[in-house]
Design an enzyme around this catalytic site. Structure first.
Site, mmCIF file in Angstrom:
data_model
loop_
_atom_site.group_PDB
_atom_site.id
_atom_site.type_symbol
_atom_site.label_atom_id
_atom_site.label_comp_id
_atom_site.label_asym_id
_atom_site.label_seq_id
_atom_site.Cartn_x
_atom_site.Cartn_y
_atom_site.Cartn_z
ATOM 1 N N TYR A 476 1.574 7.812 3.011
ATOM 2 C CA TYR A 476 2.279 6.578 2.818
ATOM 3 C C TYR A 476 3.548 6.746 2.818
ATOM 4 O O TYR A 476 4.165 7.329 1.809
ATOM 5 C CB TYR A 476 1.475 6.163 1.405
ATOM 6 C CG TYR A 476 1.672 4.836 0.997
ATOM 7 C CD1 TYR A 476 2.287 3.848 1.754
ATOM 8 C CD2 TYR A 476 1.824 4.785 -0.372
ATOM 9 C CE1 TYR A 476 2.664 2.580 1.273
ATOM 10 C CE2 TYR A 476 2.104 3.409 -0.923
ATOM 11 C CZ TYR A 476 2.608 2.281 -0.098
ATOM 12 O OH TYR A 476 3.018 1.075 -0.681
ATOM 13 N N ASN A 478 5.612 4.844 1.264
ATOM 14 C CA ASN A 478 6.390 4.527 -0.238
ATOM 15 C C ASN A 478 6.289 5.856 -0.987
ATOM 16 O O ASN A 478 6.670 5.860 -2.085
ATOM 17 C CB ASN A 478 5.663 3.487 -0.592
ATOM 18 C CG ASN A 478 6.529 2.156 -0.485
ATOM 19 O OD1 ASN A 478 7.457 2.194 0.314
ATOM 20 N ND2 ASN A 478 6.071 0.960 -0.754
ATOM 21 N N TYR A 479 5.254 6.981 -0.666
ATOM 22 C CA TYR A 479 5.214 8.067 -1.576
ATOM 23 C C TYR A 479 6.006 9.396 -0.557
ATOM 24 O O TYR A 479 5.406 10.157 -0.110
ATOM 25 C CB TYR A 479 3.874 8.646 -1.471
ATOM 26 C CG TYR A 479 2.925 7.737 -2.406
ATOM 27 C CD1 TYR A 479 3.649 6.571 -3.038
ATOM 28 C CD2 TYR A 479 1.715 7.996 -2.287
ATOM 29 C CE1 TYR A 479 2.704 5.749 -3.943
ATOM 30 C CE2 TYR A 479 0.696 6.885 -3.286
ATOM 31 C CZ TYR A 479 1.363 6.014 -3.776
ATOM 32 O OH TYR A 479 0.721 5.037 -4.527
ATOM 33 N N ARG A 480 7.235 8.954 -0.439
ATOM 34 C CA ARG A 480 8.155 9.722 0.707
ATOM 35 C C ARG A 480 8.112 11.189 0.393
ATOM 36 O O ARG A 480 7.865 11.651 -0.785
ATOM 37 C CB ARG A 480 9.568 9.383 0.154
ATOM 38 C CG ARG A 480 10.364 9.730 1.393
ATOM 39 C CD ARG A 480 10.487 8.889 2.682
ATOM 40 N NE ARG A 480 10.911 7.664 2.543
ATOM 41 C CZ ARG A 480 11.190 6.990 3.893
ATOM 42 N NH1 ARG A 480 10.715 7.366 4.909
ATOM 43 N NH2 ARG A 480 11.646 5.747 3.574
#
Length: 537
Positions: A476, A478-480
């Protein structure tokens, strides 16, 4: 030969660092002069929002939205200048002057980038902090709102609820997450199985591109509008505001949260959950939070699986549904709590004893993790066997007292099954059972020992490889996670190199993102370690 290559690489970094120090002094002064002269009539207003290291407020402004203290050490590179724009012209000026004087831009809305990419760079850079651009203008009649990127999710929820208790926006759960960054990567939360992601509910946007132009959906075109809704932040421009579609919530929602340890059959229950949760009705949100605790019987450490669900409706509907679909969990009437939508958000943020005004608080109070952490993610398309879960428990029980590990399993399904994976850049749709977030946190004073905790989570991630998505193993955005690949700090990044991490986040949508980048920012002005590169750059 390897030693020589390593030596040359180190020498290159040292030389670049020395050049940075030399160039920074000149760039800093020239950049500031450029800002002041960009709009001479506005020079007094822009002066109010410029912070340099000589300014007494510089550290406070920089630290205000650093959510991961792994990137708040004496050795962490700091921006030459922080700009907290009050209007679009301040953003345009910063872009113009950064281009003119060879500085990178990092844009921060809430500061939740897991790898600190919104406020850290290894080349001379400027931070545009959108904290002053956080208005939320709600149109109840048309069920729409314009929200500026600097608003937090909590502020968006609160302002909509002020106007209507039966309207909201399907955004992230965490109240301090910046709405701009969250939408840029997709944005899932309590309502995503019913209404889709945040990005699925955006109907317009205002963006400043690399040339300083202000573009809305019509003037930017459908390709760029597609890319900014899930293609990750920091690649295509600076989105000032989003026009969002509001959705309905009932007057009463219902929540339960029950914990089960290994001694209470947590393994068998989580195994069963994989089959049940993705197939629950769209009105249900389900997550399992996995941590460790001391067993009450003998004080030894055990694994605790906490099953949490949210339902858009009353307990009289939810109780029979769960007792029919998941009888193994042993839920009783007393486990189900009815509340309002806004109360459920407080509960999910660990702030159930607070009033709704806590949603306006941008501080990290009630964070589940210590201030420093490392995170990774996976998507699962086939249920894991019980033996695999047992292996996961062994890894969790290895954690020493200094680290806190929290893993979350988020059920997918619902309307996500019906939305094409090419609708936005976010591709994790049909066939995805659930998402896993792996997290290990530690106290700031332990930053010198951070490598042991990072090594632990990498080992756990390696163990999970056979049980999660493959070809590619997806993640994901946004979960870099820079472990899965990164662009070059210095010089150019090839399409092939960027594909390593790009396909894990976006699958085949990566190619279209590269096409949009090539068309809209061919000189690659907006860039970071995991930004989309132009095709021929």
């Amino acid at each position: 030969m390897k030693s020589l290559n390593r030596y040359l690489s180190l020498l290159f970094i040292v030389v670049c660092s020395l050049l940075w120090v030399s160039a920074s002094a000149n760039s800093h002064d020239d950049f500031l002069e450029c800002l002041y002269s960009y709009h001479p009539k506005e020079s007094s207003s822009i002066t109010q929002v410029i912070y340099t290291e000589t300014n007494s407020s510089y550290s406070a402004v920089l630290d205000s939205s650093i959510r991961n203290h792994r990137f708040s050490t004496p050795n962490t590179p700091k921006p030459l200048v922080i700009v907290t724009p009050l209007n679009i012209s301040h953003v345009q000026a910063t872009i113009h002057c950064s281009k003119k004087h060879g500085l990178q831009i990092r844009t921060r809305s809430g500061g939740h980038d897991y790898e600190g990419l919104s406020y850290v760079s290894h080349v001379p850079f400027v931070v545009i902090d959108l904290v002053n651009l956080r208005s939320v203008d709600v149109d109840v009649e048309n069920e729409e709102a314009w929200v500026q990127s600097g608003a937090t999710v909590g502020e968006v929820y609160y302002r909509i609820n002020e106007r209507s208790t039966n309207l909201t926006f399907p955004a992230a759960v965490g109240r301090t997450v910046g709405i701009g960054g969250s939408i840029s990567g997709g944005g899932d939360g309590l309502l995503f199985r019913k209404y889709g992601l945040s990005a699925d509910n955006v109907i317009d946007a205002l963006l400043v591109d690399a040339n300083g132009r202000v573009l809305d959906r019509r003037s930017m075109g459908e390709d760029l509008f597609w890319a900014i809704r899930g293609g990750g932040g920091g690649s295509f421009g600076i989105v000032i505001s989003w026009k969002i579609k509001l959705v309905h919530v009932p007057s009463t929602v219902t929540v339960f949260s029950v914990g089960r340890t290994l001694e209470q059959n947590a393994t068998q229950l989580l195994h069963r959950w994989q089959y049940v949760a993705p197939n629950l009705p769209n009105d249900v949100y389900s997550v399992v939070t996995i941590s460790t605790t001391n067993a009450s019987e003998n004080g030894t450490k055990t694994v605790l699986a906490t099953f949490i669900s949210f339902f858009r409706g009353g307990a009289n509907e939810f109780i029979p549904l769960m007792q029919e679909r998941f009888p193994e969990l042993g839920l009783v009437k007393e486990d189900f709590i009815e509340m309002t939508w806004i109360e459920s958000l407080l509960l999910m943020n660990g702030a159930s004893n607070e009033t709704s005004e806590i949603l306006l608080d941008r501080s990290n109070r009630y964070s589940l993790l210590p201030p420093s952490f490392k995170s990774k993610s996976d998507y699962v398309r086939e249920p894991m066997p019980e033996i695999a879960l047992q292996g996961l428990w062994l890894h969790l029980l290895e954690i020493d007292e200094g680290g806190i590990a929290v893993q979350n399993f988020f059920a997918y399904g619902g309307i996500m099954e019906e939305i094409s994976e090419t609708e936005t850049p976010f591709p994790h749709r049909k066939g995805t059972l659930y998402k896993i977030s792996y997290n290990i946190g530690w106290q700031e004073e332990e930053n010198n020992n951070s490598q042991r905790y990072i090594s632990w989570i990498r080992k756990l991630y390696s163990y999970m490889g056979p049980f999660v998505s493959k070809s590619p193993r997806t993640a994901y955005v946004n979960y870099r996670d820079l472990d899965i690949g990164r662009n070059n700090y210095y010089g150019k990044t090839s399409y092939k190199q960027a594909s390593i991490w790009g396909r894990k986040y976006f699958k085949n949508n990566f190619d279209r993102l590269v096409y949009v980048k090539t068309k809209t920012d061919p000189k690659n002005f907006f860039k970071h370690e995991q930004s989309i590169p132009p095709r021929f750059h």
